[in-house]
Design a protein around this motif. Structure first.
Motif, PDB file in Angstrom:
ATOM      1  N   GLY A  74      95.874 121.392  80.076  1.00 26.29           N
ATOM      2  CA  GLY A  74      96.830 120.805  81.000  1.00 26.29           C
ATOM      3  C   GLY A  74      97.253 121.720  82.124  1.00 26.29           C
ATOM      4  N   VAL A  75      96.365 122.636  82.530  1.00 24.36           N
ATOM      5  CA  VAL A  75      96.675 123.553  83.622  1.00 24.36           C
ATOM      6  C   VAL A  75      95.568 123.468  84.665  1.00 24.36           C
ATOM      7  CG1 VAL A  75      97.978 125.124  82.154  1.00 24.36           C
ATOM      8  CG2 VAL A  75      95.536 125.508  82.496  1.00 24.36           C
ATOM      9  N   HIS A  76      95.691 124.246  85.708  1.00 25.17           N
ATOM     10  CA  HIS A  76      94.690 124.298  86.756  1.00 25.17           C
ATOM     11  C   HIS A  76      93.781 125.518  86.523  1.00 25.17           C
ATOM     12  CE1 HIS A  76      97.105 121.330  88.772  1.00 25.17           C
ATOM     13  NE2 HIS A  76      98.146 122.124  88.614  1.00 25.17           N
ATOM     14  N   PRO A  77      92.495 125.405  86.812  1.00 26.51           N
ATOM     15  CA  PRO A  77      91.609 126.559  86.634  1.00 26.51           C
ATOM     16  C   PRO A  77      92.120 127.814  87.332  1.00 26.51           C
ATOM     17  CG  PRO A  77      90.296 124.610  87.059  1.00 26.51           C
ATOM     18  CD  PRO A  77      91.739 124.206  87.257  1.00 26.51           C
ATOM     19  N   SER A  78      92.763 127.636  88.482  1.00 26.80           N
ATOM     20  CA  SER A  78      93.269 128.801  89.215  1.00 26.80           C
ATOM     21  C   SER A  78      94.356 129.536  88.434  1.00 26.80           C
ATOM     22  CB  SER A  78      93.806 128.371  90.584  1.00 26.80           C
ATOM     23  OG  SER A  78      94.848 127.436  90.434  1.00 26.80           O
ATOM     24  N   GLU A  79      95.106 128.822  87.577  1.00 27.87           N
ATOM     25  CA  GLU A  79      96.130 129.477  86.769  1.00 27.87           C
ATOM     26  C   GLU A  79      95.497 130.420  85.750  1.00 27.87           C
ATOM     27  OE1 GLU A  79      99.793 127.252  85.583  1.00 27.87           O
ATOM     28  OE2 GLU A  79      98.596 125.529  86.159  1.00 27.87           O
ATOM     29  N   ILE A  80      94.345 130.024  85.234  1.00 27.24           N
ATOM     30  CA  ILE A  80      93.640 130.892  84.288  1.00 27.24           C
ATOM     31  C   ILE A  80      93.010 132.058  85.029  1.00 27.24           C
ATOM     32  CG2 ILE A  80      91.775 131.019  82.590  1.00 27.24           C
ATOM     33  CD1 ILE A  80      92.285 128.105  81.929  1.00 27.24           C
ATOM     34  N   TRP A  81      92.366 131.772  86.183  1.00 27.49           N
ATOM     35  CA  TRP A  81      91.721 132.841  86.946  1.00 27.49           C
ATOM     36  C   TRP A  81      92.714 133.841  87.494  1.00 27.49           C
ATOM     37  CZ3 TRP A  81      87.365 134.542  86.072  1.00 27.49           C
ATOM     38  CH2 TRP A  81      86.247 133.733  85.908  1.00 27.49           C
ATOM     39  N   ALA A  82      93.957 133.375  87.759  1.00 25.29           N
ATOM     40  CA  ALA A  82      94.964 134.291  88.305  1.00 25.29           C
ATOM     41  C   ALA A  82      95.192 135.469  87.373  1.00 25.29           C
ATOM     42  CB  ALA A  82      96.272 133.538  88.550  1.00 25.29           C
ATOM     43  N   ALA A  83      95.045 135.230  86.070  1.00 28.07           N
ATOM     44  CA  ALA A  83      95.274 136.298  85.099  1.00 28.07           C
ATOM     45  C   ALA A  83      94.161 137.332  85.109  1.00 28.07           C
ATOM     46  CB  ALA A  83      95.410 135.704  83.697  1.00 28.07           C
ATOM     47  N   SER A 152      92.765 103.729  80.240  1.00 25.66           N
ATOM     48  CA  SER A 152      91.559 104.110  79.497  1.00 25.66           C
ATOM     49  C   SER A 152      91.455 105.608  79.266  1.00 25.66           C
ATOM     50  CB  SER A 152      90.300 103.621  80.220  1.00 25.66           C
ATOM     51  OG  SER A 152      90.105 104.313  81.440  1.00 25.66           O
ATOM     52  N   MET A 153      92.186 106.423  80.067  1.00 28.76           N
ATOM     53  CA  MET A 153      92.113 107.873  79.906  1.00 28.76           C
ATOM     54  C   MET A 153      93.405 108.453  79.325  1.00 28.76           C
ATOM     55  SD  MET A 153      89.036 108.639  80.569  1.00 28.76           S
ATOM     56  CE  MET A 153      88.855 110.391  80.967  1.00 28.76           C
ATOM     57  N   ILE A 154      94.209 107.601  78.690  1.00 28.25           N
ATOM     58  CA  ILE A 154      95.347 108.086  77.912  1.00 28.25           C
ATOM     59  C   ILE A 154      94.820 108.440  76.529  1.00 28.25           C
ATOM     60  CG2 ILE A 154      97.528 107.477  76.827  1.00 28.25           C
ATOM     61  CD1 ILE A 154      98.149 105.694  79.153  1.00 28.25           C
ATOM     62  N   ASN A 155      94.935 109.700  76.174  1.00 31.89           N
ATOM     63  CA  ASN A 155      94.395 110.193  74.911  1.00 31.89           C
ATOM     64  C   ASN A 155      95.484 110.164  73.838  1.00 31.89           C
ATOM     65  OD1 ASN A 155      93.140 111.539  72.833  1.00 31.89           O
ATOM     66  ND2 ASN A 155      92.479 113.290  74.062  1.00 31.89           N
ATOM     67  N   SER A 161      94.929 114.237  78.677  1.00 29.65           N
ATOM     68  CA  SER A 161      95.346 112.849  78.760  1.00 29.65           C
ATOM     69  C   SER A 161      95.813 112.574  80.180  1.00 29.65           C
ATOM     70  CB  SER A 161      96.472 112.567  77.761  1.00 29.65           C
ATOM     71  OG  SER A 161      96.803 111.201  77.736  1.00 29.65           O
ATOM     72  N   PHE A 162      95.454 111.402  80.710  1.00 29.38           N
ATOM     73  CA  PHE A 162      95.725 111.116  82.120  1.00 29.38           C
ATOM     74  C   PHE A 162      96.364 109.735  82.243  1.00 29.38           C
ATOM     75  CE2 PHE A 162      92.194 114.000  81.742  1.00 29.38           C
ATOM     76  CZ  PHE A 162      92.480 114.989  82.668  1.00 29.38           C
ATOM     77  N   PRO A 163      97.695 109.683  82.301  1.00 21.20           N
ATOM     78  CA  PRO A 163      98.391 108.401  82.416  1.00 21.20           C
ATOM     79  C   PRO A 163      98.271 107.826  83.821  1.00 21.20           C
ATOM     80  CG  PRO A 163      99.951 110.206  82.524  1.00 21.20           C
ATOM     81  CD  PRO A 163      98.611 110.824  82.220  1.00 21.20           C
ATOM     82  N   LEU A 209      88.892 108.259  76.964  1.00 18.94           N
ATOM     83  CA  LEU A 209      89.679 109.052  76.020  1.00 18.94           C
ATOM     84  C   LEU A 209      90.527 108.157  75.125  1.00 18.94           C
ATOM     85  CD1 LEU A 209      90.852 112.021  78.288  1.00 18.94           C
ATOM     86  CD2 LEU A 209      88.873 111.911  76.762  1.00 18.94           C
ATOM     87  N   ASN A 210      90.765 106.945  75.584  1.00 15.51           N
ATOM     88  CA  ASN A 210      91.491 105.954  74.803  1.00 15.51           C
ATOM     89  C   ASN A 210      90.482 105.124  74.007  1.00 15.51           C
ATOM     90  OD1 ASN A 210      93.019 103.809  73.800  1.00 15.51           O
ATOM     91  ND2 ASN A 210      94.291 103.667  75.636  1.00 15.51           N
ATOM     92  N   PRO A 211      90.467 105.233  72.673  1.00 14.73           N
ATOM     93  CA  PRO A 211      89.460 104.544  71.869  1.00 14.73           C
ATOM     94  C   PRO A 211      89.546 103.020  71.916  1.00 14.73           C
ATOM     95  CG  PRO A 211      91.153 105.502  70.461  1.00 14.73           C
ATOM     96  CD  PRO A 211      91.403 106.009  71.846  1.00 14.73           C
ATOM     97  N   GLN A 212      90.610 102.476  72.499  1.00 12.71           N
ATOM     98  CA  GLN A 212      90.730 101.026  72.610  1.00 12.71           C
ATOM     99  C   GLN A 212      89.851 100.464  73.721  1.00 12.71           C
ATOM    100  OE1 GLN A 212      94.822  99.806  72.906  1.00 12.71           O
ATOM    101  NE2 GLN A 212      95.459 100.925  71.078  1.00 12.71           N
TER     102      GLN A 212
END
Length: 238
Positions: A74-83, A152-155, A161-163, A209-212
């Motif tokens: 649930g973060v942005h790739p740049s947040e990981i790369w910043a470290a 459909s992408m609510i996990n 998960s993407f509401p 991601l939503n199995p329904q």
């Protein structure tokens, strides 16, 4: 169908110190969500042993693995790369954005426009977006954003998960591999769709991601328009 494996993302060759910094960031975000390594492995389709090696700094990541990890956390790739270029991340520390990296604007398109946008050279595209959103992810000039519609992408199992209403950043220049979250255009459908690409036994499927909701088999007429690499964000200050 647009080639799914048109080019493999290049691997990041990091030194030990940088790998440890990246691994510490991944571990911190994982623990913040209360996820175990096994759960993160399931969410990213990355082997649990590889997750452990990444977090311990014994293994680097490819671009596609970084996107998968960031999306699941649930973060942005740049947040990981910043470290990686900054100080080591402690468990109680929130990694800051890389100070030298500025957020940029990308056009917010509609789900019909997304297919038109990626079906031709950007110079020949007559779409004129009226709204833009910000991202600090490293993106090409062809990147764009979409507003999630439907459920459909609510996990139900958690992240990723993407509401409805959430804005996502799409990179048309990134290769889609099994496990990627993609925007795809199905034959005779005017609107594109947002699903997880899964390869199994030489066949490819677009999985909600939503199995329904139903899984869609990828055919020769299916076109992958881009890979979802992050969520949109507010502009950085300063």
């Amino acid at each position: 169908m647009r080639a799914i494996h048109n080019r493999m993302p290049p691997a990041h060759h990091l030194g030990m110190d940088h790998r440890k910094s990246l691994g510490a960031a991944v571990r911190k975000f994982r623990k913040r969500l209360g996820l175990g390594q096994e759960q993160l492995a399931e969410a990213t389709s990355i082997d649990q042993g590889a997750i452990s090696r990444i977090e311990n700094g014994r293994q680097g990541v490819t671009d596609s693995q970084l996107v998968a990890l960031a999306t699941a956390l649930g973060v942005h790739p740049s947040e990981i790369w910043a470290a990686v270029d900054g100080p080591s991340v402690r468990e109680d520390q929130h990694p800051a954005y890389e100070p030298s990296f500025r957020a940029r604007q990308v056009p917010l398109l509609g789900w019909v426009q997304a297919g038109e946008w990626t079906d031709q050279n950007i110079e020949d595209c007559h779409i004129e977006p009226t709204e833009f959103v910000y991202t600090s992810a490293r993106v090409s000039s062809r990147a764009f954003a979409l507003t999630v519609v439907g459920e459909s992408m609510i996990n139900p199992r958690g992240e990723p998960s993407f509401p409805p209403g959430e804005k996502i950043i799409v990179e048309p220049e990134m290769a889609a591999t099994s496990g990627s979250l993609v925007i795809a255009q199905i034959e005779r459908e005017p609107e594109t769709t947002f699903k997880k690409l899964i390869s199994d036994g030489g066949q490819h499927f677009l999985v909600p991601l939503n199995p329904q909701y139903v899984t869609i088999k990828v055919t020769q007429s299916t076109r992958i328009c881009g890979v979802v690499i992050s969520r949109a964000e507010k502009p950085l200050i300063g």
